[in-house]
Design an enzyme around this catalytic site. Sequence first.
Site, short mmCIF file in Angstrom:
data_model
loop_
_atom_site.label_atom_id
_atom_site.label_comp_id
_atom_site.label_asym_id
_atom_site.label_seq_id
_atom_site.Cartn_x
_atom_site.Cartn_y
_atom_site.Cartn_z
N ASP A 102 29.19 -81.85 -25.23
CA ASP A 102 28.82 -80.69 -24.43
C ASP A 102 28.56 -79.52 -25.38
O ASP A 102 29.49 -78.96 -25.97
CB ASP A 102 29.99 -80.38 -23.49
CG ASP A 102 29.62 -79.47 -22.33
OD1 ASP A 102 28.68 -78.67 -22.50
OD2 ASP A 102 30.28 -79.56 -21.28
N ASP A 203 24.96 -76.71 -22.14
CA ASP A 203 25.55 -75.73 -21.23
C ASP A 203 24.57 -74.58 -20.97
O ASP A 203 23.91 -74.11 -21.90
CB ASP A 203 26.83 -75.19 -21.90
CG ASP A 203 27.66 -74.32 -20.99
OD1 ASP A 203 28.12 -74.84 -19.95
OD2 ASP A 203 27.86 -73.14 -21.30
N GLU A 245 21.98 -78.11 -18.25
CA GLU A 245 22.55 -77.45 -17.07
C GLU A 245 21.66 -76.26 -16.73
O GLU A 245 21.46 -75.37 -17.55
CB GLU A 245 23.97 -76.96 -17.36
CG GLU A 245 24.63 -76.38 -16.12
CD GLU A 245 25.85 -75.48 -16.40
OE1 GLU A 245 26.70 -75.38 -15.53
OE2 GLU A 245 25.92 -74.87 -17.48
N HIS A 319 33.40 -79.99 -13.55
CA HIS A 319 34.59 -79.18 -13.84
C HIS A 319 34.51 -77.76 -13.28
O HIS A 319 35.45 -77.00 -13.42
CB HIS A 319 34.78 -79.14 -15.36
CG HIS A 319 33.63 -78.45 -16.05
ND1 HIS A 319 32.36 -78.98 -16.07
CD2 HIS A 319 33.55 -77.26 -16.69
CE1 HIS A 319 31.55 -78.15 -16.70
NE2 HIS A 319 32.25 -77.09 -17.09
N ASP A 320 33.35 -77.39 -12.73
CA ASP A 320 33.19 -76.06 -12.16
C ASP A 320 33.20 -76.09 -10.63
O ASP A 320 33.12 -75.03 -10.00
CB ASP A 320 31.85 -75.44 -12.60
CG ASP A 320 31.78 -75.14 -14.09
OD1 ASP A 320 32.83 -74.91 -14.71
OD2 ASP A 320 30.65 -75.15 -14.63
O1 TEU Z 1 28.81 -72.91 -16.36
C1 TEU Z 1 27.67 -72.18 -16.00
C2 TEU Z 1 27.88 -71.14 -15.05
O2 TEU Z 1 26.93 -70.41 -14.73
C3 TEU Z 1 29.23 -70.95 -14.48
O3 TEU Z 1 29.67 -69.67 -14.75
C4 TEU Z 1 29.21 -71.17 -13.05
O4 TEU Z 1 28.44 -70.17 -12.42
C5 TEU Z 1 30.58 -71.11 -12.53
O5 TEU Z 1 31.38 -71.99 -13.29
C6 TEU Z 1 30.61 -71.57 -11.12
O6 TEU Z 1 31.92 -71.57 -10.72
C7 TEU Z 1 28.94 -73.34 -17.66
C8 TEU Z 1 30.16 -74.22 -17.78
O7 TEU Z 1 29.98 -75.37 -17.01
C9 TEU Z 1 31.37 -73.43 -17.40
O8 TEU Z 1 32.53 -74.21 -17.38
C10 TEU Z 1 31.48 -72.30 -18.38
O9 TEU Z 1 32.54 -71.46 -18.01
C11 TEU Z 1 30.20 -71.48 -18.47
O10 TEU Z 1 29.04 -72.29 -18.58
C12 TEU Z 1 30.21 -70.60 -19.69
O11 TEU Z 1 30.04 -71.39 -20.84
#
Ligand code: TEU
Length: 543
Positions: A102, A203, A245, A319-320
Amino acid sequence: MLDKTKKDWWKSAVAYQIYPKSFQDTTGSGTGDLQGIIRRLDYLKTLGVDVLWLSPVFASPQVDNGYDISDYRAIDPMFGTLEDMRELIAEGKKRGIGIMLDLVLNHSSNQHHWFLEAKKSKDNPYHDYYVWRDGTPDTPPNDMKACFGGSAWEWVPEVGQYYFHQFAPEQPDLNWENPAVRREIYDMILWWMEQGVEGFRLDVIDQIAKEPDKGITGNGPRLHEFLRELSANTFQKGCLVTVGEAWGADTERAKLYSAPDGSELSMVFQFEQMMLDQQKGKGKWDLASLPFVEMKKSYAKWQKELHGAGWNSLFLNNHDLPRIVSRWGDDTGYREMSAKALATMLHGMQGMPYIYQGEELGMTNVCWPIEKYRDLETLNMYHERKAQGVPEEEIMRSIHVKGRDNARTPMQWDDSTHAGFTTGTPWIDVNENYHSIHAKAALENPDSVFYYYQKLIALRKQYPVFVFGDFRLLEENHPQLFVYERSFEGEKLLIVCNMSGQEVSYALPQDWQDSEVLIANAEGGLNGIFSPWQAMVLHKKNA
Ligand code: TEU
């Protein structure tokens, strides 16, 4: 095993996402590690996945759980060493499982040596690696906000300038306009390719071409130019799987990202469907119920538009995101049935399926008081909304439904202390339901959600129509059923899912009545009555 010397081997592959911090601890530290992943490779082999996407394991102060990288070529000691990573890559290869790293290329940690140098002075060679603007301590260049709350600008008195950060202040944005930054990134990626890595997840790649003076964060004018240059200098030198992403991708842009000529990435990871259950024009915390018919039409649009023109990712969790069985399924009365129905709905489509750790067990959300949460996005939102006077109850409801920690509770391996995740104190609590929901029980039960996923994965490998078939939505406006057909070279699939807790009568289309059932989560249905959350895939040839 897939033939990974072919450029597009990944088209028939299935990925599994690991959140290493919460997967398996082998040292008693309370956080998962690379040796833990190695220990569980046979489990993943049994499931049948081909690619493991590991959330970041690089050196990091862990302000955002590794999405703040301080050294892209080092493994964080919390997870192990470079030697452990080499061992994981080798052990994975033996089992036909590739490692997908990642890469967080939009920003680094503020502890990366580039940034430590950059903030020393304006004429430091690394200064221009980041995005700086003049201003005065009380007047930032503009009013742009960061995704995790507060201003997107942070003042650095040493240089008398602000730097730009789309996420936390500890995650300064890299300046992609600077060719030296891009070169550093390419060298680093080539180095990881030499280590035997088989793929990369990029990411927030849609945010690299920012132009803050114009208020532009995502989809900047130079985005696809940067991606093509990146791809030509790195990915195209091997047979990799790459996924970007992109929260802001529509189907047109997705076709650029995943152009079949391989000029950018293998596929896009977009969130159109995942953003439907929030109030229009607002963010994820402003809850709304899922508009089911709109959701089906959105999937149908992506299936049709990308067919032959691009490649999509299929996912319901990461994970989000909260746990899908709690979100769109029913984690009380029909946990296993609805988990299987959701899986059927998704795995019948075209694209690369991603299974997020624990999804194959039907793991659920947690419902905790605020003290137990660890995620900075959740905690920042809590304090911000508290200060605005939003009632506690309303804030907690949003966290229970949408908080990222729902996905980050430790993997539930068995019913021993802390679910077999750690012998120490876990960094975040285990979901209390681990006594009944865990991998050991799933492996002992032939009807488990685990074996259902195993079968869906196997079917994708056995029948090319899953991988290559076109898509036709049936019963478009039906409020409970998700029905679609796929076809490829004389083979057809019919996917029928009752996505509700009610019984639904539905007579199969005439030409499907004597077809073969490839997989189903319950008996019946063929007689016209679909029980709550009943789902099946039918198959026929020469049609
Ligand atoms: O997430 C992208 C992102 O835009 C996130 O802030 C998203 O809007 C949020 O997690 C929704 O709940 C990526 C990664 O997947 C995330 O874990 C990171 O925190 C973020 O980028 C910053 O690198």
